[in-house]
Design a protein around this motif. Sequence first.
Motif, PDB file in Angstrom:
ATOM      1  N   SER A  58       1.024  -1.188  -0.007  1.00 55.71           N
ATOM      2  CA  SER A  58       0.011   0.148   0.143  1.00 55.71           C
ATOM      3  C   SER A  58       0.971   1.293  -0.028  1.00 55.71           C
ATOM      4  CB  SER A  58      -0.872   0.038   1.329  1.00 55.71           C
ATOM      5  OG  SER A  58      -1.925  -1.040   1.000  1.00 55.71           O
ATOM      6  N   ALA A  59       1.968   1.202   0.839  1.00 53.88           N
ATOM      7  CA  ALA A  59       2.653   2.474   0.904  1.00 53.88           C
ATOM      8  C   ALA A  59       3.618   2.703  -0.368  1.00 53.88           C
ATOM      9  CB  ALA A  59       3.743   2.235   2.002  1.00 53.88           C
ATOM     10  N   GLY A  61       2.487   1.985  -3.301  1.00 54.07           N
ATOM     11  CA  GLY A  61       1.549   2.253  -4.525  1.00 54.07           C
ATOM     12  C   GLY A  61       1.098   1.022  -5.366  1.00 54.07           C
ATOM     13  N   ALA A  63      -1.034  -1.308  -4.259  1.00 51.41           N
ATOM     14  CA  ALA A  63      -2.329  -1.524  -3.945  1.00 51.41           C
ATOM     15  C   ALA A  63      -3.153  -0.839  -4.797  1.00 51.41           C
ATOM     16  CB  ALA A  63      -2.618  -1.541  -2.430  1.00 51.41           C
ATOM     17  N   THR A  64      -2.734   0.438  -5.165  1.00 54.67           N
ATOM     18  CA  THR A  64      -3.578   1.291  -5.921  1.00 54.67           C
ATOM     19  C   THR A  64      -3.752   0.706  -7.427  1.00 54.67           C
ATOM     20  OG1 THR A  64      -2.671   3.268  -4.849  1.00 54.67           O
ATOM     21  CG2 THR A  64      -3.761   3.560  -7.045  1.00 54.67           C
ATOM     22  N   TRP A 130      -6.809  -3.661   1.875  1.00 53.62           N
ATOM     23  CA  TRP A 130      -5.794  -2.690   1.014  1.00 53.62           C
ATOM     24  C   TRP A 130      -6.457  -1.284   0.961  1.00 53.62           C
ATOM     25  CZ3 TRP A 130      -1.713  -4.809  -1.462  1.00 53.62           C
ATOM     26  CH2 TRP A 130      -1.463  -6.264  -1.455  1.00 53.62           C
ATOM     27  N   ALA A 131      -7.590  -0.911   0.737  1.00 57.45           N
ATOM     28  CA  ALA A 131      -8.201   0.158   0.544  1.00 57.45           C
ATOM     29  C   ALA A 131      -8.157   1.205   1.639  1.00 57.45           C
ATOM     30  CB  ALA A 131      -9.609   0.165   0.116  1.00 57.45           C
ATOM     31  N   ILE A 134      -4.356   2.050   2.067  1.00 57.87           N
ATOM     32  CA  ILE A 134      -4.171   3.066   1.238  1.00 57.87           C
ATOM     33  C   ILE A 134      -4.443   4.497   1.872  1.00 57.87           C
ATOM     34  CG2 ILE A 134      -4.522   4.423  -1.082  1.00 57.87           C
ATOM     35  CD1 ILE A 134      -4.657   1.629  -2.007  1.00 57.87           C
ATOM     36  N   SER A 135      -5.769   4.614   2.477  1.00 55.16           N
ATOM     37  CA  SER A 135      -6.124   5.808   3.197  1.00 55.16           C
ATOM     38  C   SER A 135      -5.424   6.294   4.358  1.00 55.16           C
ATOM     39  CB  SER A 135      -7.548   5.901   3.314  1.00 55.16           C
ATOM     40  OG  SER A 135      -8.132   4.841   4.072  1.00 55.16           O
TER      41      SER A 135
END
Length: 207
Positions: A58-59, A61, A63-64, A130-131, A134-135
């Motif tokens: 996630s950190a 990117g 996951a995006t 995951w989402a 990310i947030s």
Amino acid sequence: MVSLSLIGAFIPTAFFVSITPGMCMTLALTLGMTIGLRRTLWMMAGELVGVGIVVVASALGVATVMLQYPAVFAVFKYVGGAYLAWLGIQMWRSRGRMALSAEVDGVKTAKATALMAQGFVTAIANPKGWAFMISLLPPFISLEHAIAPQLSVLVAIILVTELICMTLYATGGRSLRRFLEKSGNVRVLNRVAGTLMIGVGIWLASS
């Protein structure tokens, strides 16, 4: 260099997020009821590996990109969810390796690799996880400092809080098991645990 103010704010945030009931915590509670805290540590190990991967990806990117392709999660979600649901059905029927026996004190030992796989799949196959990462992570990463040390500290904090919270849930499950065993109603214990496991499987597949 790491921003101590951001880290100080992240610790209670991570703990609050971890202690909130979710798939992994429900799984820890269920296994704590049926196989005990010590055996549940294998599931926790797999879950922590999965969470670590989710946090780092996630950190970075990754996951995006993955969230733009839901098919990436399909196999993990449905196969993993179906497996957990199947285990729950076996427990509900007082059968299988994780169900308690009224005649024998204890439980048929589930393999460590199977327990680790349960934890890993539950952690890594949840798109909402995951989402959420990310947030969650960006507000606690300072561009004024090197990213790698900050990420290492954040991952360590998340893994420690996850371990603490899962241990609390598994311990609670073990206490509930002892309460039900004293009343001699092992079938009720199996059905409660089985229902929770089925719920986790459905939760995972439908997330």
